[in-house]
Design a protein around this motif. Structure first.
Motif, PDB file in Angstrom:
ATOM      1  N   GLY A 103       0.817  -1.201   0.000  1.00 32.15           N
ATOM      2  CA  GLY A 103       0.000   0.000   0.000  1.00 32.15           C
ATOM      3  C   GLY A 103       0.850   1.249   0.000  1.00 32.15           C
ATOM      4  N   LYS A 104       0.168   2.338   0.215  1.00 33.12           N
ATOM      5  CA  LYS A 104       0.844   3.637   0.259  1.00 33.12           C
ATOM      6  C   LYS A 104       0.232   4.462   1.375  1.00 33.12           C
ATOM      7  CE  LYS A 104      -2.272   4.925  -3.448  1.00 33.12           C
ATOM      8  NZ  LYS A 104      -2.379   5.258  -4.849  1.00 33.12           N
ATOM      9  N   GLY A 105       1.027   5.365   1.884  1.00 31.22           N
ATOM     10  CA  GLY A 105       0.559   6.232   2.953  1.00 31.22           C
ATOM     11  C   GLY A 105       0.971   7.663   2.696  1.00 31.22           C
ATOM     12  N   LYS A 106       0.330   8.552   3.439  1.00 26.52           N
ATOM     13  CA  LYS A 106       0.677   9.969   3.317  1.00 26.52           C
ATOM     14  C   LYS A 106       0.267  10.690   4.588  1.00 26.52           C
ATOM     15  CE  LYS A 106      -3.655  11.162   0.951  1.00 26.52           C
ATOM     16  NZ  LYS A 106      -4.235  11.750  -0.267  1.00 26.52           N
ATOM     17  N   LEU A 107       0.871  11.854   4.772  1.00 27.28           N
ATOM     18  CA  LEU A 107       0.517  12.761   5.855  1.00 27.28           C
ATOM     19  C   LEU A 107      -0.162  13.951   5.194  1.00 27.28           C
ATOM     20  CD1 LEU A 107       0.602  13.772   8.772  1.00 27.28           C
ATOM     21  CD2 LEU A 107       2.904  14.651   8.310  1.00 27.28           C
ATOM     22  N   PRO A 108      -1.508  13.996   5.198  1.00 28.79           N
ATOM     23  CA  PRO A 108      -2.204  15.054   4.472  1.00 28.79           C
ATOM     24  C   PRO A 108      -2.072  16.448   5.067  1.00 28.79           C
ATOM     25  CG  PRO A 108      -3.766  13.464   5.383  1.00 28.79           C
ATOM     26  CD  PRO A 108      -2.396  13.013   5.753  1.00 28.79           C
ATOM     27  N   ASP A 109      -1.854  16.531   6.398  1.00 20.33           N
ATOM     28  CA  ASP A 109      -1.812  17.835   7.051  1.00 20.33           C
ATOM     29  C   ASP A 109      -0.718  17.828   8.110  1.00 20.33           C
ATOM     30  OD1 ASP A 109      -2.234  20.203   8.420  1.00 20.33           O
ATOM     31  OD2 ASP A 109      -4.380  19.884   8.730  1.00 20.33           O
ATOM     32  N   ALA A 110       0.374  18.512   7.848  1.00 17.40           N
ATOM     33  CA  ALA A 110       1.515  18.523   8.764  1.00 17.40           C
ATOM     34  C   ALA A 110       1.169  19.092  10.139  1.00 17.40           C
ATOM     35  CB  ALA A 110       2.677  19.305   8.149  1.00 17.40           C
ATOM     36  N   SER A 111       0.077  19.862  10.236  1.00 16.56           N
ATOM     37  CA  SER A 111      -0.316  20.405  11.542  1.00 16.56           C
ATOM     38  C   SER A 111      -0.988  19.338  12.418  1.00 16.56           C
ATOM     39  CB  SER A 111      -1.251  21.604  11.369  1.00 16.56           C
ATOM     40  OG  SER A 111      -2.516  21.202  10.898  1.00 16.56           O
ATOM     41  N   GLU A 112      -1.326  18.190  11.818  1.00 12.55           N
ATOM     42  CA  GLU A 112      -1.878  17.055  12.568  1.00 12.55           C
ATOM     43  C   GLU A 112      -1.060  15.813  12.232  1.00 12.55           C
ATOM     44  OE1 GLU A 112      -6.451  17.493  13.345  1.00 12.55           O
ATOM     45  OE2 GLU A 112      -6.090  17.605  11.170  1.00 12.55           O
ATOM     46  N   PRO A 113       0.160  15.723  12.772  1.00 12.92           N
ATOM     47  CA  PRO A 113       1.087  14.669  12.358  1.00 12.92           C
ATOM     48  C   PRO A 113       0.653  13.249  12.716  1.00 12.92           C
ATOM     49  CG  PRO A 113       1.951  15.869  14.229  1.00 12.92           C
ATOM     50  CD  PRO A 113       0.726  16.606  13.777  1.00 12.92           C
ATOM     51  N   GLY A 114      -0.247  13.084  13.655  1.00 13.64           N
ATOM     52  CA  GLY A 114      -0.711  11.747  14.024  1.00 13.64           C
ATOM     53  C   GLY A 114      -1.825  11.221  13.139  1.00 13.64           C
ATOM     54  N   LYS A 115      -2.309  12.031  12.218  1.00 13.74           N
ATOM     55  CA  LYS A 115      -3.412  11.627  11.341  1.00 13.74           C
ATOM     56  C   LYS A 115      -2.893  11.326   9.943  1.00 13.74           C
ATOM     57  CE  LYS A 115      -7.140  13.940  13.777  1.00 13.74           C
ATOM     58  NZ  LYS A 115      -8.273  14.869  13.683  1.00 13.74           N
ATOM     59  N   LEU A 116      -2.489  10.089   9.775  1.00 14.73           N
ATOM     60  CA  LEU A 116      -2.002   9.635   8.484  1.00 14.73           C
ATOM     61  C   LEU A 116      -3.155   9.023   7.689  1.00 14.73           C
ATOM     62  CD1 LEU A 116       1.198   7.863   9.828  1.00 14.73           C
ATOM     63  CD2 LEU A 116       1.066  10.128   8.820  1.00 14.73           C
ATOM     64  N   LYS A 117      -2.890   8.764   6.422  1.00 11.48           N
ATOM     65  CA  LYS A 117      -3.841   8.078   5.544  1.00 11.48           C
ATOM     66  C   LYS A 117      -3.093   6.940   4.864  1.00 11.48           C
ATOM     67  CE  LYS A 117      -7.494  10.998   5.462  1.00 11.48           C
ATOM     68  NZ  LYS A 117      -8.864  10.598   5.650  1.00 11.48           N
ATOM     69  N   VAL A 118      -3.766   5.794   4.703  1.00 14.98           N
ATOM     70  CA  VAL A 118      -3.185   4.660   3.986  1.00 14.98           C
ATOM     71  C   VAL A 118      -4.179   4.149   2.953  1.00 14.98           C
ATOM     72  CG1 VAL A 118      -1.643   3.925   5.851  1.00 14.98           C
ATOM     73  CG2 VAL A 118      -3.944   2.988   5.722  1.00 14.98           C
ATOM     74  N   ALA A 119      -3.642   3.600   1.877  1.00 13.53           N
ATOM     75  CA  ALA A 119      -4.472   3.026   0.815  1.00 13.53           C
ATOM     76  C   ALA A 119      -3.844   1.723   0.336  1.00 13.53           C
ATOM     77  CB  ALA A 119      -4.611   4.000  -0.349  1.00 13.53           C
ATOM     78  N   PHE A 120      -4.687   0.730   0.139  1.00 13.68           N
ATOM     79  CA  PHE A 120      -4.242  -0.542  -0.419  1.00 13.68           C
ATOM     80  C   PHE A 120      -4.957  -0.842  -1.733  1.00 13.68           C
ATOM     81  CE2 PHE A 120      -3.097  -0.854   4.004  1.00 13.68           C
ATOM     82  CZ  PHE A 120      -1.835  -1.407   3.936  1.00 13.68           C
ATOM     83  N   PHE A 121      -5.873   0.032  -2.112  1.00 11.29           N
ATOM     84  CA  PHE A 121      -6.624  -0.160  -3.347  1.00 11.29           C
ATOM     85  C   PHE A 121      -6.843   1.192  -4.003  1.00 11.29           C
ATOM     86  CE2 PHE A 121     -10.783  -0.495  -5.535  1.00 11.29           C
ATOM     87  CZ  PHE A 121     -10.428  -1.428  -6.496  1.00 11.29           C
ATOM     88  N   LEU A 122      -6.217   1.377  -5.144  1.00 12.60           N
ATOM     89  CA  LEU A 122      -6.351   2.597  -5.932  1.00 12.60           C
ATOM     90  C   LEU A 122      -6.145   3.841  -5.073  1.00 12.60           C
ATOM     91  CD1 LEU A 122      -9.372   1.571  -8.177  1.00 12.60           C
ATOM     92  CD2 LEU A 122      -6.956   1.594  -8.814  1.00 12.60           C
ATOM     93  N   TRP A 123      -7.095   4.743  -5.078  1.00 20.36           N
ATOM     94  CA  TRP A 123      -7.004   6.015  -4.352  1.00 20.36           C
ATOM     95  C   TRP A 123      -7.923   6.043  -3.129  1.00 20.36           C
ATOM     96  CZ3 TRP A 123      -9.192   5.201  -9.095  1.00 20.36           C
ATOM     97  CH2 TRP A 123     -10.571   5.329  -9.154  1.00 20.36           C
TER      98      TRP A 123
END
Length: 170
Positions: free
Chosen positions: A87-107
């Motif tokens: 999968g892939k992950g990202k940090l959408p908002d650097a002001s909330e570093p504990g709230k990551l997003k992960v995806a294992f299927f498309l977007w």
């Protein structure tokens, strides 16, 4: 293909409508050093869900890429066979570093909330924006009982039902 996409979108909409309000304190950590978070984590315990049902020896390995994205590799054994999910992950908002997003299927990204982490990054509690997902992760295959007791107390204070945890055989 168009019918499949419409079906998937319909399921997502229905799932969103059926969600109950969150009844737990899923406040995330205020600081998270992504570089220190990278590497291999062993799954100590989790809530049951289809995509890991029956799995043992479960690990998650995170690699920070040059573009700031995160490569995610989840592995485990099911019926004696090695299963891998990339999968892939990202940090959408650097002001909330504990709230990551992960995806294992498309977007289709899902919440990956770091609820708590040891000062030395030796263990972590991970959840989501709902109360349906929960993991206890460690850098080692086992945690001392005193650490587990503290983590379970923390989860109960937050409103999580710790009796629903499945203890993963490593």
């Amino acid at each position: 293909m168009k019918k499949i996409m419409l079906f998937l979108l319909s399921l997502m909409c229905l799932g969103g409508c059926a969600d109950e309000p969150v009844t737990v304190d899923n406040t995330t950590v205020r600081q998270l050093d992504l570089k220190r978070f990278m590497g291999r984590w062993y799954e100590i315990a989790r809530y049951d869900h289809k995509f890991e049902r029956g799995m043992t020896n479960v690990t998650a390995t995170y690699t920070l890429l040059d573009n700031g994205r995160i490569e995610v590799v989840n592995e485990g054994l099911k019926d004696g066979k090695r299963k891998t999910a990339n999968g892939k992950g990202k940090l959408p908002d650097a002001s909330e570093p504990g709230k990551l997003k992960v995806a294992f299927f498309l977007w289709f990204y899902a919440d990956y909330y770091v609820l708590d982490i040891a000062p030395d990054y030796s263990y972590a509690l991970v959840g989501s924006s709902s109360d349906k997902y929960l993991w206890i992760m460690s850098r080692t295959k086992a945690l001392p009982q005193s650490v587990l007791t503290g983590l379970l107390d923390n989860l109960r204070r937050r409103g999580y039902d710790t009796t629903k945890l499945i203890w993963v055989r490593q």
